[in-house]
Design an enzyme around this catalytic site. Structure first.
Site, PDB file in Angstrom:
ATOM      1  N   HIS A 105       0.814  -1.227   0.000  1.00  0.00           N
ATOM      2  CA  HIS A 105       0.000   0.000   0.000  1.00  0.00           C
ATOM      3  C   HIS A 105       0.846   1.275   0.000  1.00  0.00           C
ATOM      4  CE1 HIS A 105       0.890  -0.287   4.334  1.00  0.00           C
ATOM      5  NE2 HIS A 105       0.802   1.023   4.316  1.00  0.00           N
TER       6      HIS A 105
HETATM    7  C1  UD1 Z   1      -1.697   5.653   5.694  1.00  0.00           C
HETATM    8  C2  UD1 Z   1      -0.374   6.201   6.234  1.00  0.00           C
HETATM    9  C3  UD1 Z   1       0.678   5.114   6.137  1.00  0.00           C
HETATM   10  C4  UD1 Z   1       0.231   3.823   6.802  1.00  0.00           C
HETATM   11  C5  UD1 Z   1      -1.132   3.408   6.258  1.00  0.00           C
HETATM   12  C6  UD1 Z   1      -1.652   2.217   7.019  1.00  0.00           C
HETATM   13  C7  UD1 Z   1       0.024   8.612   5.874  1.00  0.00           C
HETATM   14  C8  UD1 Z   1       0.771   9.606   5.056  1.00  0.00           C
HETATM   15  N1  UD1 Z   1       0.098   7.321   5.442  1.00  0.00           N
HETATM   16  O1  UD1 Z   1      -1.485   5.364   4.323  1.00  0.00           O
HETATM   17  O2  UD1 Z   1       1.863   5.561   6.783  1.00  0.00           O
HETATM   18  O3  UD1 Z   1       1.168   2.819   6.525  1.00  0.00           O
HETATM   19  O4  UD1 Z   1      -2.059   4.492   6.410  1.00  0.00           O
HETATM   20  O5  UD1 Z   1      -2.604   1.510   6.303  1.00  0.00           O
HETATM   21  O6  UD1 Z   1      -0.605   8.968   6.846  1.00  0.00           O
HETATM   22  N2  UD1 Z   1      -8.949   4.661   1.643  1.00  0.00           N
HETATM   23  C9  UD1 Z   1     -10.206   4.127   1.622  1.00  0.00           C
HETATM   24  N3  UD1 Z   1     -10.780   3.789   2.812  1.00  0.00           N
HETATM   25  C10 UD1 Z   1     -10.172   3.965   4.003  1.00  0.00           C
HETATM   26  C11 UD1 Z   1      -8.883   4.523   4.013  1.00  0.00           C
HETATM   27  C12 UD1 Z   1      -8.290   4.862   2.822  1.00  0.00           C
HETATM   28  O7  UD1 Z   1     -10.801   3.937   0.558  1.00  0.00           O
HETATM   29  O8  UD1 Z   1     -10.756   3.620   5.053  1.00  0.00           O
HETATM   30  C13 UD1 Z   1      -8.307   4.996   0.342  1.00  0.00           C
HETATM   31  C14 UD1 Z   1      -8.648   6.398  -0.160  1.00  0.00           C
HETATM   32  O9  UD1 Z   1      -8.719   6.342  -1.550  1.00  0.00           O
HETATM   33  C15 UD1 Z   1      -7.425   7.184   0.265  1.00  0.00           C
HETATM   34  C16 UD1 Z   1      -6.316   6.165   0.129  1.00  0.00           C
HETATM   35  O10 UD1 Z   1      -6.896   4.923   0.509  1.00  0.00           O
HETATM   36  O11 UD1 Z   1      -7.214   8.320  -0.527  1.00  0.00           O
HETATM   37  C17 UD1 Z   1      -5.097   6.445   0.986  1.00  0.00           C
HETATM   38  O12 UD1 Z   1      -5.463   6.604   2.366  1.00  0.00           O
HETATM   39  P1  UD1 Z   1      -4.511   7.456   3.341  1.00  0.00           P
HETATM   40  O13 UD1 Z   1      -4.990   7.329   4.724  1.00  0.00           O
HETATM   41  O14 UD1 Z   1      -4.318   8.825   2.790  1.00  0.00           O
HETATM   42  O15 UD1 Z   1      -3.116   6.759   3.182  1.00  0.00           O
HETATM   43  P2  UD1 Z   1      -2.697   5.227   3.334  1.00  0.00           P
HETATM   44  O16 UD1 Z   1      -2.123   4.792   2.037  1.00  0.00           O
HETATM   45  O17 UD1 Z   1      -3.815   4.441   3.910  1.00  0.00           O
HETATM   46  N1  UDP Z   2      -3.310  -6.007   8.915  1.00  0.00           N
HETATM   47  C1  UDP Z   2      -4.605  -6.448   9.151  1.00  0.00           C
HETATM   48  N2  UDP Z   2      -5.387  -6.789   8.091  1.00  0.00           N
HETATM   49  C2  UDP Z   2      -4.944  -6.728   6.808  1.00  0.00           C
HETATM   50  C3  UDP Z   2      -3.612  -6.262   6.567  1.00  0.00           C
HETATM   51  C4  UDP Z   2      -2.833  -5.894   7.642  1.00  0.00           C
HETATM   52  O1  UDP Z   2      -5.026  -6.549  10.309  1.00  0.00           O
HETATM   53  O2  UDP Z   2      -5.707  -7.050   5.893  1.00  0.00           O
HETATM   54  C5  UDP Z   2      -2.481  -5.609  10.058  1.00  0.00           C
HETATM   55  C6  UDP Z   2      -1.053  -6.101  10.073  1.00  0.00           C
HETATM   56  O3  UDP Z   2      -0.950  -7.413  10.581  1.00  0.00           O
HETATM   57  C7  UDP Z   2      -0.405  -5.075  10.977  1.00  0.00           C
HETATM   58  C8  UDP Z   2      -1.109  -3.804  10.588  1.00  0.00           C
HETATM   59  O4  UDP Z   2      -2.350  -4.192  10.003  1.00  0.00           O
HETATM   60  O5  UDP Z   2      -0.687  -5.355  12.349  1.00  0.00           O
HETATM   61  C9  UDP Z   2      -0.278  -3.042   9.615  1.00  0.00           C
HETATM   62  O6  UDP Z   2      -1.022  -2.036   9.022  1.00  0.00           O
HETATM   63  P1  UDP Z   2      -0.662  -1.428   7.599  1.00  0.00           P
HETATM   64  O7  UDP Z   2       0.047  -2.435   6.787  1.00  0.00           O
HETATM   65  O8  UDP Z   2      -1.925  -0.861   7.082  1.00  0.00           O
HETATM   66  O9  UDP Z   2       0.280  -0.206   7.972  1.00  0.00           O
HETATM   67  P2  UDP Z   2       1.844  -0.042   8.258  1.00  0.00           P
HETATM   68  O10 UDP Z   2       2.238  -0.977   9.334  1.00  0.00           O
HETATM   69  O11 UDP Z   2       2.571  -0.274   6.980  1.00  0.00           O
HETATM   70  O12 UDP Z   2       1.957   1.393   8.654  1.00  0.00           O
END
Ligand code: UD1
Ligand code: UDP
Length: 356
Positions: free
Chosen positions: A204
């Site tokens: 992601h």
């Molecule tokens: C964010 C964090 C990242 C973390 C990740 C965990 C920042 C800059 N990034 O990235 O460090 O690893 O969360 O998962 O804060 N979206 C949905 N539904 C949701 C959430 C997101 O559809 O519930 C989609 C939207 O299109 C959104 C995109 O995902 O624009 C990105 O979401 P965003 O929270 O901006 O960044 P992540 O890639 O999730």
């Molecule tokens: N995770 C989860 N369901 C999923 C994918 C990940 O519960 O479908 C958990 C994973 O085991 C870890 C956390 O989500 O505990 C990590 O989140 P994510 O990968 O979104 O963010 P990051 O750690 O890269 O910031």
């Protein structure tokens, strides 16, 4: 009881809160703010339910937006809360936009700030999380580093006071639920998987999802690894796959493409995997905990200790590099539990209660 405000907004932060909140509540009266950065049921509420995290006291419902607008909306919401009620300490987790906004709000209201996962760096300002890490660490008063690396990076910035290597709070949960996680063989049967007979994969990172060539290489690598690949897809990634018209890459292959799944099922699928393929910091750490080798689909990692011990391998989003690394995969002989012993949350709560 002194009053503590914990601020969360993204999936990994709910998981970190699940570890910390019950322990904090032994010493503090806790108020939880959910910024609303993540909002899909499977990215948010599901974790509160599964891990019995108390309902947030406030949900700012900021939703998805550009980083600046998201941070600005969170700041406005937090300003309202912090103007009405005085807290003794604010806690933020990791490096998301919610983290940086929480840090700035605490600083502007002159409330002591505790940063969980302090001191980590990517040393690359193109990574969206890097500025969040920098801002948060500069503004913090209590630094809870998960590793020695975190402590030494802070020292190199001249930050030495109130720096504690407590281990990683996410790992606390793996210790807590270990038997349940490893014992859930029914889940493997549900997906027709056998222990060590499949890969677990997630991706992601902005660098991978926002560059079609990189995402394509990752997906092609998944389809060529020679074993089933369980792939719960982050909404960010799902969106790009849809936009690019690549759904057939997922359906006509060894890839088991599913929606995001719950915490315990994820841990079970990591624990029994042959290896993980991921750019998630959380999954990288959890694979190390379960002694499962990992391919890091990113050009860098903050979890350098796990690479040094030979458990994780940085390949970047490069198909031939991923496949070549997998061909040469060995189980390392050393595992030092360098991410902690399951007591990070208790240490954090005790340090805060003694110092606030
Ligand atoms: C964010 C964090 C990242 C973390 C990740 C965990 C920042 C800059 N990034 O990235 O460090 O690893 O969360 O998962 O804060 N979206 C949905 N539904 C949701 C959430 C997101 O559809 O519930 C989609 C939207 O299109 C959104 C995109 O995902 O624009 C990105 O979401 P965003 O929270 O901006 O960044 P992540 O890639 O999730
Ligand atoms: N995770 C989860 N369901 C999923 C994918 C990940 O519960 O479908 C958990 C994973 O085991 C870890 C956390 O989500 O505990 C990590 O989140 P994510 O990968 O979104 O963010 P990051 O750690 O890269 O910031």
């Amino acid at each position: 009881m002194k009053k503590i405000l914990t601020i969360v907004g993204a999936r990994p932060q709910f998981i970190k809160l699940a570890a910390l909140s019950p322990v904090l509540r032994k010493y503090f009266s806790e108020t939880i703010v959910h910024t609303g950065q993540h909002y899909d049921y499977k990215m948010s509420q599901a974790f509160f339910k599964e891990l019995q995290i108390p309902e947030p006291d406030h949900n700012l419902e900021v939703g998805s937006d550009s980083a600046c607008r998201q941070i600005a909306s969170i700041l406005v919401g937090l300003d309202d809360i912090l103007s009405k009620e005085r807290f003794d300490v604010v806690v933020v987790f990791g490096d998301t936009n919610s983290t940086a906004a929480g840090a700035i709000a605490a600083a502007k209201h002159q409330i002591p700030l505790a940063h969980i996962e302090a001191g980590l760096r990517e040393f690359n300002k193109h990574v969206p999380e890097e500025s969040n890490k920098l801002v948060t660490d500069i503004l913090s008063d209590f630094y809870f580093a998960p590793t020695d690396t975190g402590v030494s990076i802070l020292a190199s910035m001249g930050i030495r006071d109130h720096v504690y290597n407590v281990g990683d709070v996410m790992i606390d949960l793996d210790f807590k639920y270990y038997d349940q996680i490893v014992g859930n063989k029914k889940l493997l049967a549900k997906h027709s998987l056998t222990s060590k007979g499949y890969f677990f994969a997630t991706t992601h990172r902005a660098a991978n999802t926002d560059d079609p060539d990189r995402l394509r290489q990752i997906l092609e690598a998944f389809s060529e690894v020679g074993k089933p690949v369980v792939f719960p897809i982050h909404p960010r990634t799902r969106k790009v796959i849809g936009e690019m018209g690549w759904d057939s890459l997922l359906t006509e292959s060894n890839i088991i493409a599913i929606d995001p799944i719950g915490y315990l099922d994820t841990q079970t699928l990591i624990a029994h995997a042959y290896a993980v393929l991921t750019d998630s910091g959380g999954v990288t750490k959890e694979a190390y905990f379960f002694k499962v080798p990992g391919i890091i689909l990113d050009t860098q990692t903050e979890w350098v200790e796990t690479v040094r011990e030979g458990w994780n391998h940085i390949t970047g989003p490069n198909k031939s590099e991923i496949l070549e690394t997998l061909r040469n995969l060995r189980i390392p002989t050393t595992h030092t539990n360098c991410l902690g012993d399951g007591t990070a949350s208790e240490k954090i709560a005790q340090i805060l209660s003694k110092n606030i």
